[in-house]
Design a protein around this motif. Sequence first.
Motif, PDB file in Angstrom:
ATOM      1  N   ARG A 192       0.746  -1.242  -0.039  1.00  0.00           N
ATOM      2  CA  ARG A 192       0.044   0.019   0.005  1.00  0.00           C
ATOM      3  C   ARG A 192       0.935   1.156  -0.197  1.00  0.00           C
ATOM      4  O   ARG A 192       0.302   2.357  -0.438  1.00  0.00           O
ATOM      5  N   TRP A 193       1.983   1.214   0.475  1.00  0.00           N
ATOM      6  CA  TRP A 193       2.758   2.253   0.928  1.00  0.00           C
ATOM      7  C   TRP A 193       4.002   2.384  -0.263  1.00  0.00           C
ATOM      8  O   TRP A 193       4.531   1.407  -0.636  1.00  0.00           O
ATOM      9  N   ASN A 194       4.598   3.597  -0.242  1.00  0.00           N
ATOM     10  CA  ASN A 194       5.847   3.700  -0.901  1.00  0.00           C
ATOM     11  C   ASN A 194       7.074   3.110  -0.192  1.00  0.00           C
ATOM     12  O   ASN A 194       7.071   2.860   0.868  1.00  0.00           O
ATOM     13  N   TRP A 195       7.742   2.433  -0.961  1.00  0.00           N
ATOM     14  CA  TRP A 195       9.073   1.673  -0.286  1.00  0.00           C
ATOM     15  C   TRP A 195      10.003   2.570   0.338  1.00  0.00           C
ATOM     16  O   TRP A 195      10.337   3.697  -0.383  1.00  0.00           O
ATOM     17  N   GLY A 196      10.601   2.111   1.497  1.00  0.00           N
ATOM     18  CA  GLY A 196      11.857   2.826   1.866  1.00  0.00           C
ATOM     19  C   GLY A 196      12.919   2.415   1.257  1.00  0.00           C
ATOM     20  O   GLY A 196      12.813   2.026   0.394  1.00  0.00           O
ATOM     21  N   GLN A 197      14.090   2.874   1.957  1.00  0.00           N
ATOM     22  CA  GLN A 197      15.445   2.609   1.486  1.00  0.00           C
ATOM     23  C   GLN A 197      15.930   1.082   1.360  1.00  0.00           C
ATOM     24  O   GLN A 197      16.543   0.542   1.019  1.00  0.00           O
ATOM     25  N   GLY A 198      15.379   0.425   2.646  1.00  0.00           N
ATOM     26  CA  GLY A 198      15.728  -0.792   2.966  1.00  0.00           C
ATOM     27  C   GLY A 198      17.016  -0.950   3.891  1.00  0.00           C
ATOM     28  O   GLY A 198      17.614   0.245   4.046  1.00  0.00           O
ATOM     29  N   THR A 199      17.387  -2.156   4.145  1.00  0.00           N
ATOM     30  CA  THR A 199      18.480  -2.349   5.199  1.00  0.00           C
ATOM     31  C   THR A 199      19.320  -3.483   4.453  1.00  0.00           C
ATOM     32  O   THR A 199      18.657  -4.634   4.077  1.00  0.00           O
ATOM     33  N   GLN A 200      20.499  -3.361   4.140  1.00  0.00           N
ATOM     34  CA  GLN A 200      21.326  -4.451   3.762  1.00  0.00           C
ATOM     35  C   GLN A 200      21.819  -5.520   4.688  1.00  0.00           C
ATOM     36  O   GLN A 200      22.245  -4.934   5.758  1.00  0.00           O
ATOM     37  N   VAL A 201      21.536  -6.396   4.205  1.00  0.00           N
ATOM     38  CA  VAL A 201      22.156  -7.644   4.881  1.00  0.00           C
ATOM     39  C   VAL A 201      23.050  -8.424   4.074  1.00  0.00           C
ATOM     40  O   VAL A 201      22.652  -9.005   3.020  1.00  0.00           O
ATOM     41  N   THR A 202      24.153  -8.612   4.828  1.00  0.00           N
ATOM     42  CA  THR A 202      25.197  -9.607   3.887  1.00  0.00           C
ATOM     43  C   THR A 202      25.757 -10.768   5.049  1.00  0.00           C
ATOM     44  O   THR A 202      26.233 -10.329   6.017  1.00  0.00           O
ATOM     45  N   VAL A 203      25.748 -11.643   4.326  1.00  0.00           N
ATOM     46  CA  VAL A 203      26.007 -12.855   5.116  1.00  0.00           C
ATOM     47  C   VAL A 203      27.326 -13.372   4.536  1.00  0.00           C
ATOM     48  O   VAL A 203      27.234 -13.864   3.285  1.00  0.00           O
ATOM     49  N   SER A 204      28.324 -13.140   5.081  1.00  0.00           N
ATOM     50  CA  SER A 204      29.574 -13.866   4.460  1.00  0.00           C
ATOM     51  C   SER A 204      30.751 -13.966   5.537  1.00  0.00           C
ATOM     52  O   SER A 204      30.926 -13.496   6.558  1.00  0.00           O
TER      53      SER A 204
END
Length: 115
Positions: A102-114
């Motif tokens: 329903r809403w505009n997307w935010g920037q998100g948060t990066q998850v890196t598994v390494s």
Amino acid sequence: QVQLVESGGGLVQPGGSLRLSCVASGRAIGPYAMAWYRPAPGQQRELVAGIRNDGSTNYADAVKGRFTISRDNAKNTVYLQMNSLKPEDTAVYLCNTFPNVRWNWGQGTQVTVSS
């Protein structure tokens, strides 16, 4: 205008844990089912975990038993506890309503598994 701000991502070794947060402003999340999403091959985004306003949840098969979604309506926040992380969990994680966005997307948060 609803604004979604995700946080809590980072670099973690396989088997590690992270806790993501999504804070909404501009509207109370209480009446809405909320979810975490991530990009997926062949589709724009896949639903990782969802939580309805009655507290019932559902999870993608790939994360069942490892991820837990929760919500705090008083804080207008949705959480994703991620345990036993795998390299294939590497992605930008975003939150929004579900099953319809329903809403505009935010920037998100990066998850890196390494390692």
